[in-house]
Design a protein around this motif. Sequence first.
Motif, PDB file in Angstrom:
ATOM      1  N   MET A 153      75.882  69.797 170.478  1.00 10.60           N
ATOM      2  CA  MET A 153      76.188  69.872 169.045  1.00 10.60           C
ATOM      3  C   MET A 153      74.934  69.513 168.232  1.00 10.60           C
ATOM      4  SD  MET A 153      78.793  67.453 166.926  1.00 10.60           S
ATOM      5  CE  MET A 153      78.828  67.510 165.155  1.00 10.60           C
ATOM      6  N   SER A 154      74.606  70.376 167.305  1.00 13.02           N
ATOM      7  CA  SER A 154      73.426  70.061 166.497  1.00 13.02           C
ATOM      8  C   SER A 154      73.856  69.604 165.109  1.00 13.02           C
ATOM      9  CB  SER A 154      72.519  71.294 166.399  1.00 13.02           C
ATOM     10  OG  SER A 154      73.069  72.203 165.489  1.00 13.02           O
ATOM     11  N   LEU A 155      72.989  68.867 164.484  1.00 12.36           N
ATOM     12  CA  LEU A 155      73.271  68.369 163.143  1.00 12.36           C
ATOM     13  C   LEU A 155      72.728  69.399 162.145  1.00 12.36           C
ATOM     14  CD1 LEU A 155      72.292  64.637 163.705  1.00 12.36           C
ATOM     15  CD2 LEU A 155      74.591  65.562 163.532  1.00 12.36           C
ATOM     16  N   SER A 156      73.613  70.226 161.645  1.00  6.18           N
ATOM     17  CA  SER A 156      73.181  71.301 160.749  1.00  6.18           C
ATOM     18  C   SER A 156      72.768  70.720 159.396  1.00  6.18           C
ATOM     19  CB  SER A 156      74.323  72.292 160.549  1.00  6.18           C
ATOM     20  OG  SER A 156      75.379  71.642 159.862  1.00  6.18           O
ATOM     21  N   PRO A 157      71.936  71.449 158.659  1.00  7.62           N
ATOM     22  CA  PRO A 157      71.556  70.972 157.320  1.00  7.62           C
ATOM     23  C   PRO A 157      72.781  70.761 156.427  1.00  7.62           C
ATOM     24  CG  PRO A 157      70.154  72.782 157.999  1.00  7.62           C
ATOM     25  CD  PRO A 157      71.215  72.666 159.049  1.00  7.62           C
ATOM     26  N   GLU A 158      73.795  71.617 156.579  1.00  6.34           N
ATOM     27  CA  GLU A 158      74.999  71.474 155.741  1.00  6.34           C
ATOM     28  C   GLU A 158      75.689  70.137 156.028  1.00  6.34           C
ATOM     29  OE1 GLU A 158      74.230  74.185 157.466  1.00  6.34           O
ATOM     30  OE2 GLU A 158      73.794  75.593 155.832  1.00  6.34           O
ATOM     31  N   LEU A 159      75.828  69.828 157.333  1.00  2.00           N
ATOM     32  CA  LEU A 159      76.493  68.583 157.726  1.00  2.00           C
ATOM     33  C   LEU A 159      75.696  67.363 157.226  1.00  2.00           C
ATOM     34  CD1 LEU A 159      78.852  67.398 159.439  1.00  2.00           C
ATOM     35  CD2 LEU A 159      77.240  67.268 161.345  1.00  2.00           C
ATOM     36  N   MET A 160      74.369  67.425 157.394  1.00  2.00           N
ATOM     37  CA  MET A 160      73.538  66.296 156.969  1.00  2.00           C
ATOM     38  C   MET A 160      73.507  66.188 155.447  1.00  2.00           C
ATOM     39  SD  MET A 160      72.750  64.890 159.714  1.00  2.00           S
ATOM     40  CE  MET A 160      71.590  63.647 159.201  1.00  2.00           C
ATOM     41  N   GLY A 161      73.607  67.349 154.790  1.00  2.00           N
ATOM     42  CA  GLY A 161      73.680  67.333 153.330  1.00  2.00           C
ATOM     43  C   GLY A 161      74.941  66.630 152.862  1.00  2.00           C
ATOM     44  N   LEU A 162      76.047  66.926 153.534  1.00  2.00           N
ATOM     45  CA  LEU A 162      77.304  66.261 153.181  1.00  2.00           C
ATOM     46  C   LEU A 162      77.209  64.759 153.436  1.00  2.00           C
ATOM     47  CD1 LEU A 162      80.129  68.649 154.483  1.00  2.00           C
ATOM     48  CD2 LEU A 162      79.678  67.936 152.121  1.00  2.00           C
ATOM     49  N   LEU A 163      76.581  64.399 154.558  1.00  2.00           N
ATOM     50  CA  LEU A 163      76.413  62.973 154.881  1.00  2.00           C
ATOM     51  C   LEU A 163      75.588  62.287 153.784  1.00  2.00           C
ATOM     52  CD1 LEU A 163      76.749  60.628 156.929  1.00  2.00           C
ATOM     53  CD2 LEU A 163      74.626  61.383 158.000  1.00  2.00           C
ATOM     54  N   SER A 164      74.521  62.959 153.349  1.00  2.00           N
ATOM     55  CA  SER A 164      73.661  62.368 152.301  1.00  2.00           C
ATOM     56  C   SER A 164      74.440  62.199 150.998  1.00  2.00           C
ATOM     57  CB  SER A 164      72.443  63.259 152.046  1.00  2.00           C
ATOM     58  OG  SER A 164      71.732  63.447 153.242  1.00  2.00           O
ATOM     59  N   LEU A 165      75.239  63.216 150.664  1.00  2.00           N
ATOM     60  CA  LEU A 165      76.042  63.097 149.442  1.00  2.00           C
ATOM     61  C   LEU A 165      77.080  61.990 149.575  1.00  2.00           C
ATOM     62  CD1 LEU A 165      76.642  66.805 148.348  1.00  2.00           C
ATOM     63  CD2 LEU A 165      75.385  65.036 147.111  1.00  2.00           C
ATOM     64  N   ALA A 166      77.615  61.831 150.782  1.00  2.00           N
ATOM     65  CA  ALA A 166      78.603  60.759 151.002  1.00  2.00           C
ATOM     66  C   ALA A 166      77.952  59.392 150.790  1.00  2.00           C
ATOM     67  CB  ALA A 166      79.180  60.855 152.412  1.00  2.00           C
ATOM     68  N   VAL A 167      76.716  59.236 151.269  1.00  2.00           N
ATOM     69  CA  VAL A 167      75.993  57.962 151.079  1.00  2.00           C
ATOM     70  C   VAL A 167      75.774  57.722 149.586  1.00  2.00           C
ATOM     71  CG1 VAL A 167      73.791  56.786 151.487  1.00  2.00           C
ATOM     72  CG2 VAL A 167      74.874  58.049 153.349  1.00  2.00           C
ATOM     73  N   LEU A 168      75.321  58.775 148.907  1.00  2.00           N
ATOM     74  CA  LEU A 168      75.033  58.651 147.468  1.00  2.00           C
ATOM     75  C   LEU A 168      76.301  58.294 146.691  1.00  2.00           C
ATOM     76  CD1 LEU A 168      72.792  60.896 145.328  1.00  2.00           C
ATOM     77  CD2 LEU A 168      75.143  60.624 144.622  1.00  2.00           C
ATOM     78  N   TRP A 169      77.393  58.973 146.992  1.00  2.00           N
ATOM     79  CA  TRP A 169      78.621  58.741 146.221  1.00  2.00           C
ATOM     80  C   TRP A 169      79.301  57.428 146.595  1.00  2.00           C
ATOM     81  CZ3 TRP A 169      80.336  60.459 141.784  1.00  2.00           C
ATOM     82  CH2 TRP A 169      79.732  61.598 141.256  1.00  2.00           C
ATOM     83  N   THR A 170      79.147  56.998 147.841  1.00  2.00           N
ATOM     84  CA  THR A 170      79.712  55.691 148.214  1.00  2.00           C
ATOM     85  C   THR A 170      79.027  54.591 147.406  1.00  2.00           C
ATOM     86  OG1 THR A 170      80.152  56.492 150.438  1.00  2.00           O
ATOM     87  CG2 THR A 170      80.172  54.119 150.144  1.00  2.00           C
ATOM     88  N   ALA A 171      77.690  54.655 147.357  1.00  2.00           N
ATOM     89  CA  ALA A 171      76.955  53.643 146.579  1.00  2.00           C
ATOM     90  C   ALA A 171      77.346  53.730 145.111  1.00  2.00           C
ATOM     91  CB  ALA A 171      75.450  53.838 146.751  1.00  2.00           C
ATOM     92  N   THR A 172      77.427  54.964 144.594  1.00  2.00           N
ATOM     93  CA  THR A 172      77.767  55.150 143.170  1.00  2.00           C
ATOM     94  C   THR A 172      79.137  54.558 142.852  1.00  2.00           C
ATOM     95  OG1 THR A 172      76.465  57.165 143.033  1.00  2.00           O
ATOM     96  CG2 THR A 172      78.197  56.908 141.394  1.00  2.00           C
ATOM     97  N   LEU A 173      80.126  54.895 143.685  1.00  2.00           N
ATOM     98  CA  LEU A 173      81.492  54.439 143.387  1.00  2.00           C
ATOM     99  C   LEU A 173      81.614  52.917 143.516  1.00  2.00           C
ATOM    100  CD1 LEU A 173      83.532  57.326 145.059  1.00  2.00           C
ATOM    101  CD2 LEU A 173      83.105  56.944 142.622  1.00  2.00           C
ATOM    102  N   LEU A 174      80.893  52.341 144.475  1.00  2.00           N
ATOM    103  CA  LEU A 174      80.950  50.880 144.608  1.00  2.00           C
ATOM    104  C   LEU A 174      80.312  50.201 143.390  1.00  2.00           C
ATOM    105  CD1 LEU A 174      80.090  50.615 148.403  1.00  2.00           C
ATOM    106  CD2 LEU A 174      82.205  49.825 147.342  1.00  2.00           C
ATOM    107  N   ILE A 175      79.179  50.737 142.964  1.00  2.00           N
ATOM    108  CA  ILE A 175      78.509  50.161 141.788  1.00  2.00           C
ATOM    109  C   ILE A 175      79.391  50.334 140.551  1.00  2.00           C
ATOM    110  CG2 ILE A 175      76.519  50.490 140.245  1.00  2.00           C
ATOM    111  CD1 ILE A 175      74.927  51.091 142.930  1.00  2.00           C
ATOM    112  N   LEU A 176      80.017  51.498 140.442  1.00  2.00           N
ATOM    113  CA  LEU A 176      80.916  51.721 139.303  1.00  2.00           C
ATOM    114  C   LEU A 176      82.137  50.805 139.370  1.00  2.00           C
ATOM    115  CD1 LEU A 176      80.898  55.603 138.837  1.00  2.00           C
ATOM    116  CD2 LEU A 176      79.954  53.868 137.317  1.00  2.00           C
ATOM    117  N   ALA A 177      82.645  50.594 140.585  1.00  2.00           N
ATOM    118  CA  ALA A 177      83.817  49.712 140.722  1.00  2.00           C
ATOM    119  C   ALA A 177      83.486  48.305 140.233  1.00  2.00           C
ATOM    120  CB  ALA A 177      84.270  49.673 142.178  1.00  2.00           C
ATOM    121  N   VAL A 178      82.295  47.831 140.578  1.00  2.00           N
ATOM    122  CA  VAL A 178      81.879  46.497 140.110  1.00  2.00           C
ATOM    123  C   VAL A 178      81.726  46.500 138.594  1.00  2.00           C
ATOM    124  CG1 VAL A 178      80.011  44.807 140.181  1.00  2.00           C
ATOM    125  CG2 VAL A 178      80.768  45.886 142.293  1.00  2.00           C
TER     126      VAL A 178
END
Lengths: 287, 292
Positions: free
Chosen positions: A1-26
């Motif tokens: 199984m290879s890590l496609s750019p699409e999959l890694m792009g989604l992972l990167s967006l997930a990291v970005l949005w997790t941080a965003t939502l946590l900061i917004l929650a605070v």
Amino acid sequence: MSLSPELMGLLSLAVLWTATLLILAVAIGDGRGLSRRRAQLRPLDPAAVGAEPVIGLLHGRAEAEGLAEHIREETGRSLPRAKVPTILLHPRQLISEIHGGRIDLGSGQTLELAAVTSSEAEVWREDGAAEPSDVDFEAALAEAKKSKGWRRRSVMRLEQGQELWILAEVKRRPDGVLEAKPTPDLSDPARHPRLLLAPFDPRIWLQKKTLFVWAVSLAILISAAAVTAIALIPPAFGLVSTLGGVLGLAYFLAVQPIGVWLRDQVSSPARQVVHRSWRGQRSGSTA
Amino acid sequence: MALLFAMYFVPVCRNPVFFVAACYFSFLNSVVIHNHLHQGVFHSRRLNMIWRAIISFGALYPASANIASHNLVHHHFDDDGQPDWAAPENVGFRWHLLNLLHFPNVAGPKTFAGVSRWISVQDRPEFRRQYLYEQIFAFGLTGALLLFDFWNGLFFIVLPQLWGARGILRINLIQHDACDVSTEWNHSRNFVGRGFNWIMCNNGYHTIHHNKAGLHWSDLAAAHVKDAVPRMDPRLDEPSMILYLIRTFFFGLKRPLDKPVGAEALLPPDLAPRELRVMEAEARAKAEALQA
């Protein structure tokens, strides 16, 4: 199984949005906390206060010196590379002390405050008065260059006749004087707010800070949405999409200090940790 | 670094095994930064400084930042009267898993701001130069890789680096949350599994590491049993970090609040007073900075 750019792009967006939502929650939690505190500041008519304790905001003037003070213990250290001689002031301790005394509420009403420990009370301090004026800069700088630094105790005293706003749980004593009770349960600030003394209207401060939190939160949300939208513009991983990725990385690195800064901005004026600097002049006189 | 470059340059290496390994080794890189900044790996000063720059790339932060943030502030839980920049109290969600996720978002910026302040009041040009070299190497090389191929740089260089840097910050929460940092022996949680400590260079023995920072990491296990165990709350010895994480952050919906109570009052402290240890650490940091 290879890590496609699409999959890694989604992972990167997930990291970005997790941080965003946590900061917004605070931030949202802080905004709601400010709103709750603002709601506690219902003006009380002193004449209407009876023997039953009520919580609310009173307005008056200190009858004597020494009612309360806010103390900022600081360590000053010189900035060796500064073009202008400068001392960086680090707040070691922030202490609110109510020594007790009377406040004239007008219309013949008086409020008596008992001495209260620092943990039970807040004495708010105005943002101004940034530079110490009671000491010689050159003498302070000489101390600030030593390894222990320059120790300073900056005291803001509430003066006689000073206009004050007081949030307290109050009741009327048999002798007719209003009395502020010590906070009965510090673990439940929603029901038993800390005794508060401010030399300015705390409602205005809280309103400004609440609006500020919501505005910055909205800006954070819009920024995250914008970089996401740009990164997803087809063709995926094309020039515009890559620009979105670059902006997304920059946003991710910036939003974290912004979140910390926002919290610092809305912390109580009695407990706000601010690193101030005191600049002298080349000739040696204070700025 | 080999894993990062393999994924970056060789498409066949862009698979979950390499990626997970790169994330783990980036975290281990941060552990090595920690150990190296307590006791340099090499006898040669120049080699130590070069090594600092190399490992700065592995976790995307200048290794020398640890002198202020870890050795001086975190080890004594105090920033000249203010809390440690990586204190667990920095986060306050009721659901503890959110605290674990959010912790680096707060501790990271606080640490960088604190380190910048610390550097600004130091009159040590050699240290500033070393710090700059580490930044140039870590951020410069990462930036060049992003410039050359942004997406593969982001996915296979930056993401693992961030995992390592943010992971070492999270360790502060894991090892000190619900502990009593005002005490000498109940300030830290220990993870004493042998396998864990083998792959983590004995960083599970945290109480004794805090109290005797100069001990070589290979001596920590024995010192933990001899000095820490008789004095600390036994609940602060966890057999497995994985089980602790699962129990505390995944199954525990609320943050544990009960502070530990140890036997430290019943035994002689066998430890220099904290003020003296702070002074020693400052002297070491000064020497270290002058050496840089």
